[in-house]
Design a protein around this motif. Structure first.
Motif, PDB file in Angstrom:
ATOM      1  N   PHE A   1      12.149  11.911   2.510  1.00  0.00           N
ATOM      2  CA  PHE A   1      11.993  10.260   2.596  1.00  0.00           C
ATOM      3  C   PHE A   1      12.988   9.690   3.645  1.00  0.00           C
ATOM      4  O   PHE A   1      13.973  10.461   4.287  1.00  0.00           O
ATOM      5  N   ARG A   2      12.477   8.595   4.341  1.00  0.00           N
ATOM      6  CA  ARG A   2      12.999   7.886   5.255  1.00  0.00           C
ATOM      7  C   ARG A   2      13.171   6.486   5.237  1.00  0.00           C
ATOM      8  O   ARG A   2      12.498   6.035   4.499  1.00  0.00           O
ATOM      9  N   SER A   3      14.171   5.903   5.955  1.00  0.00           N
ATOM     10  CA  SER A   3      14.164   4.528   5.993  1.00  0.00           C
ATOM     11  C   SER A   3      12.827   3.907   6.284  1.00  0.00           C
ATOM     12  O   SER A   3      12.241   4.416   7.235  1.00  0.00           O
ATOM     13  N   GLY A   4      12.562   2.767   5.548  1.00  0.00           N
ATOM     14  CA  GLY A   4      11.332   1.838   6.138  1.00  0.00           C
ATOM     15  C   GLY A   4      10.021   2.350   5.300  1.00  0.00           C
ATOM     16  O   GLY A   4       9.031   1.996   5.407  1.00  0.00           O
ATOM     17  N   GLN A   5      10.434   3.330   4.442  1.00  0.00           N
ATOM     18  CA  GLN A   5       9.325   3.828   3.571  1.00  0.00           C
ATOM     19  C   GLN A   5       9.157   2.846   2.253  1.00  0.00           C
ATOM     20  O   GLN A   5      10.107   2.385   1.589  1.00  0.00           O
ATOM     21  N   LEU A   6       8.094   2.916   1.556  1.00  0.00           N
ATOM     22  CA  LEU A   6       7.719   2.290   0.323  1.00  0.00           C
ATOM     23  C   LEU A   6       7.654   3.145  -0.714  1.00  0.00           C
ATOM     24  O   LEU A   6       6.618   4.204  -0.441  1.00  0.00           O
ATOM     25  N   LEU A   7       8.157   3.230  -1.797  1.00  0.00           N
ATOM     26  CA  LEU A   7       7.900   4.084  -3.035  1.00  0.00           C
ATOM     27  C   LEU A   7       7.535   3.331  -4.246  1.00  0.00           C
ATOM     28  O   LEU A   7       8.105   2.347  -4.624  1.00  0.00           O
ATOM     29  N   SER A   8       6.237   3.581  -4.587  1.00  0.00           N
ATOM     30  CA  SER A   8       5.654   3.256  -5.744  1.00  0.00           C
ATOM     31  C   SER A   8       5.273   4.058  -6.951  1.00  0.00           C
ATOM     32  O   SER A   8       4.977   5.181  -6.576  1.00  0.00           O
ATOM     33  N   LEU A   9       5.677   3.484  -8.019  1.00  0.00           N
ATOM     34  CA  LEU A   9       5.381   4.439  -9.222  1.00  0.00           C
ATOM     35  C   LEU A   9       4.138   3.798 -10.016  1.00  0.00           C
ATOM     36  O   LEU A   9       4.250   2.781 -10.432  1.00  0.00           O
ATOM     37  N   GLU A  10       3.326   4.641 -10.374  1.00  0.00           N
ATOM     38  CA  GLU A  10       2.017   4.176 -11.053  1.00  0.00           C
ATOM     39  C   GLU A  10       1.942   4.757 -12.382  1.00  0.00           C
ATOM     40  O   GLU A  10       1.212   4.340 -13.485  1.00  0.00           O
ATOM     41  N   SER A  11       2.765   5.909 -12.820  1.00  0.00           N
ATOM     42  CA  SER A  11       2.663   6.450 -13.977  1.00  0.00           C
ATOM     43  C   SER A  11       2.965   5.737 -15.127  1.00  0.00           C
ATOM     44  O   SER A  11       4.224   4.814 -15.099  1.00  0.00           O
ATOM     45  N   THR A  12       2.272   5.594 -16.129  1.00  0.00           N
ATOM     46  CA  THR A  12       2.934   4.988 -17.402  1.00  0.00           C
ATOM     47  C   THR A  12       4.133   5.241 -18.081  1.00  0.00           C
ATOM     48  O   THR A  12       4.126   6.558 -18.314  1.00  0.00           O
ATOM     49  N   THR A  13       4.973   4.442 -18.555  1.00  0.00           N
ATOM     50  CA  THR A  13       6.424   4.946 -18.671  1.00  0.00           C
ATOM     51  C   THR A  13       7.368   3.763 -19.594  1.00  0.00           C
ATOM     52  O   THR A  13       6.701   2.666 -19.528  1.00  0.00           O
ATOM     53  N   TRP A  14       8.298   4.304 -19.911  1.00  0.00           N
ATOM     54  CA  TRP A  14       9.157   3.286 -20.697  1.00  0.00           C
ATOM     55  C   TRP A  14       9.652   2.110 -19.646  1.00  0.00           C
ATOM     56  O   TRP A  14      10.079   2.454 -18.288  1.00  0.00           O
ATOM     57  N   PRO A  15       9.974   0.915 -20.262  1.00  0.00           N
ATOM     58  CA  PRO A  15      10.669  -0.183 -19.462  1.00  0.00           C
ATOM     59  C   PRO A  15      12.172   0.206 -19.166  1.00  0.00           C
ATOM     60  O   PRO A  15      12.900   0.543 -19.815  1.00  0.00           O
TER      61      PRO A  15
END
Length: 438
Positions: free
Chosen positions: A125-139
């Motif tokens: 991972f490096r600066s300037g990246q976007l991380l998105s989670l799509e997996s259904t999970t608890w709040p």
């Protein structure tokens, strides 16, 4: 160049469509999303730990029925490629995690697929990246599980990277709503994260639905699935009551559905299937205990839906008894092993539970499904079976035929005519003679 300007650079890449997208998990959610991003002209790197999936995708071979080799070829021509090499994470600008979130043996959330994936990509991972989670999970998952991992490596969401949660809403087999057509809910760890995540997904999805936080987005997905689970539980319980009273529940539902307001028809079945509806409600019931809340309504619906395969097996046993046969030693054919009609996805299918219960009672079990020529390897069950071809001769070799998934590809006239005993869990037949409703 300052760290803040790296997020400006990410925004510029998104705006100019020069952003590179990485998708982690190339299953029923991740692969369609990867192909959609490729379709709009973005370079996409697909990651999966299954080397056979990677090989097939890079050879234009599909393992999902609705995704054709032609679609894979078009995606690869546009720049899509699959890999198991997590070091290539550094090449991407946006990282989207689409891995399973099952339950463990105690019906508690199992986030190991999510944490293992994030831990595997974090060294790159490096600066300037976007991380998105799509997996259904608890709040709270994004805030409590992902954000600390970023901070432990020296990254701060909203300052030098972006973190969002945007739940998948795939509906396999739906002819009207594909990946691009389903409005996309998204929440960000900060307003800047939300802005960047929305801009990214807008390249591929027609309608975005921003919410105030990742927790609100996580809860939105759970509400959607709990709404369905509870209503299906209700109608399944109504089916049991109606059956005892000698009333056709499907006739009742059709009549109730004529009311132009205040009623939404749900149909009963042999249980719940798929990776969402049978599992996701328990992510909230587990998390709610942290707040000293017992979600009794949700848990009751889960109990009813979990019971349905057992109820169907009981109906099969009763129906065979009336013909002077027992389940033990009977040849029983299950029609449809995918969890819903006209798809090839067997995850959490109640048909498999029914087959396992029947086998446990000594039945000789077979299946027929035009979408599943051979049962895949499954974590919960061990079956070594291929789909039976349906014709008059083959149907007459079975003591009982059980309709569990009502695919359009079945010849229902043939089934009604040639089955010695037909147990219908989907309301496709009128009860008469050799046909029993379950």
């Amino acid at each position: 160049m300052t760290e803040l300007s790296k997020l400006d650079l990410l925004a510029s890449k998104i705006g100019s469509r020069h952003v590179v997208v990485a998708i982690y998990g190339l299953g029923y959610v991740g692969l369609p999303l990867a192909l959609r991003f490729a379709e709009v002209g973005l370079k996409v790197i697909g990651f999966d730990i299954d080397a056979d999936k990677v090989r097939k995708l890079n050879s234009n071979e599909s393992y999902i029925e609705r995704i054709t080799p032609e679609k894979l070829l078009a995606a690869r021509t546009a720049g899509f490629e699959a890999t198991s090499d997590f070091s290539r994470t550094a090449e991407a600008d946006a990282l989207i995690v689409c891995v399973p979130t099952p339950l463990d043996a105690h019906r508690a959330p199992d986030l190991s697929f999510v944490t293992n994936t994030v831990d595997s990509l974090m060294p790159y991972f490096r600066s300037g990246q976007l991380l998105s989670l799509e997996s259904t999970t608890w709040p709270g998952t994004t805030d409590e599980i992902l954000a600390p991992r970023l901070r432990a490596q020296g990254f701060t969401p909203g300052a030098d990277c972006a973190l969002v949660f945007s739940p998948e809403r795939e509906d396999p087999g739906n002819p009207d709503y594909g990946t691009k057509d389903i409005p996309k809910v998204i929440g960000g760890a900060t307003p800047r994260c939300l802005e960047l995540g929305t801009a990214l997904y807008q390249l591929a999805i027609r309608t975005m639905v921003p919410v105030s936080s990742t927790r609100a987005a996580e809860m939105t997905k759970l509400l959607e699935n709990i709404h369905r689970a509870v209503n299906i539980g209700l109608v399944n319980e109504m089916k049991i009551v109606a059956d005892r009273m000698g009333i056709d529940i499907h006739e009742v539902i059709r009549a109730a559905a004529t009311k132009p307001f205040g009623f939404v028809p749900y149909t009963p079945g042999p249980g719940l299937g798929g990776h969402c509806i049978p599992i996701d409600p328990f992510y909230l019931t587990w998390k709610a205990k942290e707040y000293a809340i017992n979600t009794r309504f949700i848990e009751l619906a889960g109990e009813i839906n979990h019971y349905m395969p057992h109820w169907v097996v009981g109906k099969i046993a009763d129906s065979l008894n009336e013909q002077g046969r027992s389940v033990k030693g009977s040849r029983i054919l299950v029609l449809g092993v995918s969890y819903k009609r006209n798809i090839d996805d067997c995850r959490e299918s109640p048909a498999l539970e029914i087959m396992d219960l029947l086998r446990g009672k000594g039945a000789q079990v077979a299946y027929s499904d035009p979408h599943v020529p051979r049962l895949p390897k499954l974590r919960e069950y061990e079956f070594d079976l291929e789909s039976v071809n349906l014709d008059s001769e083959s149907l007459r070799t079975f003591d009982c035929v059980v309709l569990t998934t009502d695919h359009d590809g079945f010849d229902y006239d043939l089934l009604a005519k040639e089955s010695m005993l037909l147990v219908d869990t989907r309301g496709r037949f009128t009860t008469a003679g050799n046909i029993v409703s379950a």
